[in-house]
Design an enzyme around this catalytic site. Structure first.
Site, mmCIF file in Angstrom:
data_model
loop_
_atom_site.group_PDB
_atom_site.id
_atom_site.type_symbol
_atom_site.label_atom_id
_atom_site.label_comp_id
_atom_site.label_asym_id
_atom_site.label_seq_id
_atom_site.Cartn_x
_atom_site.Cartn_y
_atom_site.Cartn_z
ATOM 1 N N ASP A 40 32.998 -32.406 34.455
ATOM 2 C CA ASP A 40 33.752 -33.622 34.157
ATOM 3 C C ASP A 40 32.902 -34.754 33.617
ATOM 4 O O ASP A 40 31.685 -34.802 33.806
ATOM 5 C CB ASP A 40 34.396 -34.134 35.443
ATOM 6 C CG ASP A 40 33.343 -34.684 36.420
ATOM 7 O OD1 ASP A 40 32.416 -33.937 36.775
ATOM 8 O OD2 ASP A 40 33.436 -35.876 36.774
ATOM 9 N N LYS B 129 19.945 -26.374 32.403
ATOM 10 C CA LYS B 129 19.210 -27.212 31.439
ATOM 11 C C LYS B 129 17.722 -27.104 31.751
ATOM 12 O O LYS B 129 17.197 -27.895 32.554
ATOM 13 C CB LYS B 129 19.641 -28.683 31.570
ATOM 14 C CG LYS B 129 21.100 -28.978 31.226
ATOM 15 C CD LYS B 129 21.373 -30.483 31.383
ATOM 16 C CE LYS B 129 22.819 -30.824 31.118
ATOM 17 N NZ LYS B 129 23.127 -32.248 31.425
ATOM 18 N N ASP C 247 20.847 -29.124 36.542
ATOM 19 C CA ASP C 247 20.238 -30.120 35.661
ATOM 20 C C ASP C 247 18.824 -30.378 36.210
ATOM 21 O O ASP C 247 17.931 -29.579 35.980
ATOM 22 C CB ASP C 247 21.163 -31.352 35.715
ATOM 23 C CG ASP C 247 20.823 -32.450 34.737
ATOM 24 O OD1 ASP C 247 19.644 -32.615 34.407
ATOM 25 O OD2 ASP C 247 21.727 -33.180 34.301
ATOM 26 N N ARG D 94 37.849 -31.584 33.127
ATOM 27 C CA ARG D 94 37.629 -30.321 33.852
ATOM 28 C C ARG D 94 38.561 -29.207 33.387
ATOM 29 O O ARG D 94 38.266 -28.034 33.551
ATOM 30 C CB ARG D 94 37.837 -30.528 35.360
ATOM 31 C CG ARG D 94 36.851 -31.479 36.016
ATOM 32 C CD ARG D 94 36.946 -31.353 37.530
ATOM 33 N NE ARG D 94 36.314 -32.451 38.259
ATOM 34 C CZ ARG D 94 35.026 -32.507 38.573
ATOM 35 N NH1 ARG D 94 34.210 -31.550 38.192
ATOM 36 N NH2 ARG D 94 34.548 -33.528 39.259
ATOM 37 N N GLY E 221 32.773 -29.007 40.540
ATOM 38 C CA GLY E 221 32.470 -28.436 39.222
ATOM 39 C C GLY E 221 32.581 -26.932 39.095
ATOM 40 O O GLY E 221 32.907 -26.429 38.015
ATOM 41 N N PHE F 276 24.622 -34.109 27.655
ATOM 42 C CA PHE F 276 25.743 -34.194 28.586
ATOM 43 C C PHE F 276 26.940 -33.399 28.062
ATOM 44 O O PHE F 276 27.341 -33.550 26.924
ATOM 45 C CB PHE F 276 26.144 -35.662 28.818
ATOM 46 C CG PHE F 276 27.137 -35.800 29.928
ATOM 47 C CD1 PHE F 276 26.733 -35.672 31.245
ATOM 48 C CD2 PHE F 276 28.481 -36.015 29.658
ATOM 49 C CE1 PHE F 276 27.649 -35.762 32.285
ATOM 50 C CE2 PHE F 276 29.404 -36.106 30.691
ATOM 51 C CZ PHE F 276 28.990 -35.976 32.007
ATOM 52 N N GLU G 188 26.971 -22.432 41.206
ATOM 53 C CA GLU G 188 26.942 -23.785 40.647
ATOM 54 C C GLU G 188 27.486 -23.751 39.228
ATOM 55 O O GLU G 188 27.309 -22.772 38.502
ATOM 56 C CB GLU G 188 25.495 -24.319 40.627
ATOM 57 C CG GLU G 188 25.128 -25.172 41.827
ATOM 58 C CD GLU G 188 25.780 -26.559 41.807
ATOM 59 O OE1 GLU G 188 26.839 -26.749 41.176
ATOM 60 O OE2 GLU G 188 25.202 -27.460 42.441
ATOM 61 N N ASP G 189 28.127 -24.843 38.836
ATOM 62 C CA ASP G 189 28.574 -24.976 37.453
ATOM 63 C C ASP G 189 27.369 -25.180 36.532
ATOM 64 O O ASP G 189 27.249 -24.553 35.489
ATOM 65 C CB ASP G 189 29.573 -26.141 37.305
ATOM 66 C CG ASP G 189 29.081 -27.449 37.945
ATOM 67 O OD1 ASP G 189 28.046 -27.443 38.654
ATOM 68 O OD2 ASP G 189 29.734 -28.480 37.736
HETATM 69 P P1 IMP Z 1 21.220 -31.921 39.347
HETATM 70 O O1 IMP Z 1 21.179 -32.291 40.806
HETATM 71 O O2 IMP Z 1 20.511 -32.925 38.495
HETATM 72 O O3 IMP Z 1 20.713 -30.504 39.084
HETATM 73 O O4 IMP Z 1 22.725 -32.018 38.864
HETATM 74 C C1 IMP Z 1 23.643 -31.100 39.274
HETATM 75 C C2 IMP Z 1 25.064 -31.637 39.258
HETATM 76 O O5 IMP Z 1 25.219 -32.731 38.361
HETATM 77 C C3 IMP Z 1 25.975 -30.559 38.752
HETATM 78 O O6 IMP Z 1 26.472 -29.765 39.808
HETATM 79 C C4 IMP Z 1 27.055 -31.347 38.040
HETATM 80 O O7 IMP Z 1 28.068 -31.712 38.957
HETATM 81 C C5 IMP Z 1 26.360 -32.580 37.553
HETATM 82 N N1 IMP Z 1 25.943 -32.465 36.130
HETATM 83 C C6 IMP Z 1 24.694 -32.228 35.652
HETATM 84 N N2 IMP Z 1 24.679 -32.209 34.315
HETATM 85 C C7 IMP Z 1 25.961 -32.418 33.932
HETATM 86 C C8 IMP Z 1 26.595 -32.495 32.633
HETATM 87 O O8 IMP Z 1 25.990 -32.353 31.556
HETATM 88 N N3 IMP Z 1 27.939 -32.725 32.659
HETATM 89 C C9 IMP Z 1 28.664 -32.888 33.807
HETATM 90 N N4 IMP Z 1 28.108 -32.821 35.026
HETATM 91 C C10 IMP Z 1 26.768 -32.596 35.082
HETATM 92 MG MG MG Z 2 28.473 -29.815 40.533
#
Ligand code: IMP
Ligand code: MG
Length: 178
Positions: free
Chosen positions: A162, A134, A106, A168, A48, A155, A102-103
């Protein structure tokens, strides 16, 4: 608003390219100021963050290196909660200032796992930079040092992010249309 359909879902533009670029240049300026004189190692988390890391790096004016690591925690549009191992570290991170790129953050589960694994390489410090964040979904206490844009708990795709591998390449960021 501009719309795009990826697989079975439709998305519409929520963050235009110009807003993304402004946020990245602000993040870079802050890093250039904060990290002056340090030995900096940027670590982009694939897939990402590839676009964000590339665009940010062009604005960085520091004594620095960059590498990319891989770890996947997502399939489809819901966080699985399971986080995989970090792969690809061959560099010496000892005594370096590590900046994780990081992209999006979440829940923070991915970040938590990355930090735990990177601590084993004895860096001087670890800082976190995420283009998108977020806050409503975040469940960790880990401080995020550099945030580009805070977004609602929806989302999104585009600019490296993606939906099941697609989207992407989009220059803007799009939000799922319910
Ligand atoms: P986390 O572990 O819940 O913080 O999620 C992190 C990873 O989930 C990110 O690096 C993204 O690859 C993916 N991700 C989280 N939210 C989104 C979204 O809204 N769209 C696409 N990928 C997401
Ligand atoms: Mg990611």
């Amino acid at each position: 608003m501009k719309k795009v359909t990826l697989l079975d879902k439709t998305f519409e533009v929520s963050i235009p390219e110009a807003t993304i670029n402004d946020a990245i240049s602000t993040m870079a300026q802050k890093m250039n100021h904060d990290l002056k004189g340090k030995d900096v190692f940027f670590i982009g988390i694939l897939n990402g963050s590839f676009m964000f890391a590339a665009d940010l790096f062009k604005h960085i004016d520091l004594n620095c290196q960059i590498t990319f690591l891989k770890l996947a925690s997502y399939s489809g549009n819901k966080s699985t909660g399971t986080v995989k191992r970090l792969i690809g570290i061959n560099e010496d991170l000892e005594d370096k200032t590590v900046i994780i790129l990081e992209d999006i953050i979440d829940t923070g589960n991915t970040l938590d796992s990355i930090i735990r694994q990177l601590k084993g390489y004895d860096p001087a410090e670890i800082r976190i930079a995420s283009l998108l964040y977020k806050p409503e979904a975040y469940t960790k206490d880990i401080k995020i040092d550099y945030v580009g844009i805070e977004i609602p708990n929806e989302f999104i795709v585009g600019y490296g992010l993606d939906y099941d591998g697609y989207g992407r390449n989009l220059r803007d960021i799009y939000t799922l249309v319910p």
